[in-house]
Design an enzyme around this catalytic site. Structure first.
Site, PDB file in Angstrom:
ATOM      1  N   THR A   1       0.838  -1.193   0.000  1.00  0.00           N
ATOM      2  CA  THR A   1       0.000   0.000   0.000  1.00  0.00           C
ATOM      3  C   THR A   1       0.877   1.249   0.000  1.00  0.00           C
ATOM      4  O   THR A   1       2.059   1.215   0.325  1.00  0.00           O
ATOM      5  CB  THR A   1      -0.943   0.023   1.218  1.00  0.00           C
ATOM      6  OG1 THR A   1      -0.172   0.064   2.413  1.00  0.00           O
ATOM      7  CG2 THR A   1      -1.842  -1.200   1.223  1.00  0.00           C
ATOM      8  N   ASP A   2       0.258   2.366  -0.374  1.00  0.00           N
ATOM      9  CA  ASP A   2       0.980   3.634  -0.409  1.00  0.00           C
ATOM     10  C   ASP A   2       0.548   4.520   0.760  1.00  0.00           C
ATOM     11  O   ASP A   2      -0.173   4.071   1.654  1.00  0.00           O
ATOM     12  CB  ASP A   2       0.780   4.335  -1.750  1.00  0.00           C
ATOM     13  CG  ASP A   2      -0.684   4.633  -2.057  1.00  0.00           C
ATOM     14  OD1 ASP A   2      -1.519   4.633  -1.130  1.00  0.00           O
ATOM     15  OD2 ASP A   2      -0.991   4.867  -3.228  1.00  0.00           O
ATOM     16  N   ARG A   3       0.964   5.742   0.741  1.00  0.00           N
ATOM     17  CA  ARG A   3       0.672   6.662   1.840  1.00  0.00           C
ATOM     18  C   ARG A   3      -0.831   6.900   2.031  1.00  0.00           C
ATOM     19  O   ARG A   3      -1.277   7.234   3.113  1.00  0.00           O
ATOM     20  CB  ARG A   3       1.392   7.988   1.587  1.00  0.00           C
ATOM     21  CG  ARG A   3       1.350   8.920   2.746  1.00  0.00           C
ATOM     22  CD  ARG A   3       2.260  10.077   2.525  1.00  0.00           C
ATOM     23  NE  ARG A   3       2.216  10.942   3.692  1.00  0.00           N
ATOM     24  CZ  ARG A   3       2.870  12.050   3.795  1.00  0.00           C
ATOM     25  NH1 ARG A   3       3.643  12.459   2.815  1.00  0.00           N
ATOM     26  NH2 ARG A   3       2.784  12.773   4.877  1.00  0.00           N
TER      27      ARG A   3
END
Length: 137
Positions: free
Chosen positions: A14-16
């Site tokens: 996942t990203d930010r």
């Protein structure tokens, strides 16, 4: 023949924003494609041992919804085009818990030897050619 491949989303994918980073989907599709080859009884490792490579020529993805950490996705690869020299695989990725489509896409490939010289499977490996024909939609 239908193939489905399930996988749980890892936190590191996942990203930010907390959603799966778009670049990971290419890996997910490759996992599903390798699973499909295993189910066809032609695992990628056996293809390579036979001197067959399947490089990617192109990828096209269309994102519909996002998934997050711990979601389970179901990937359905379908062989759409196969002529013994080229291969196109279409994919539908769904969120297992909601059934919503997350992504649709396709990958285009060709068959080569280990030097990346094109191969015509019908001539060089007719048994493998026949296995692909049986699952083409």
């Amino acid at each position: 023949m239908n193939f489905t491949y399930e996988r749980r989303i890892n936190y590191y994918e996942t990203d930010r924003m907390g959603v799966v980073h778009h670049s990971n989907y290419i890996r997910f599709l490759e996992e599903a494609r390798c699973y499909m080859l295993d189910a066809m009884d032609i695992p990628y490792s056996a293809l390579e041992e036979s001197g067959i490579m399947i490089p990617v020529l192109g990828i096209n993805l269309s994102f519909k919804q996002h998934v997050t950490f711990d979601d389970i996705i179901v990937i359905t690869p379908v062989i759409k085009e196969f002529n013994g020299l080229r291969l196109t695989v279409n994919y539908t990725v769904t969120n297992k818990s909601t059934g919503n489509i997350v992504l649709t896409g396709e990958t285009k490939h060709c068959f080569t030897d280990i030097t990346l010289k094109p191969l015509r499977l019908q001539k060089s490996h007719p048994n493998i050619y026949d296995k692909f024909l049986t699952v083409q939609s």
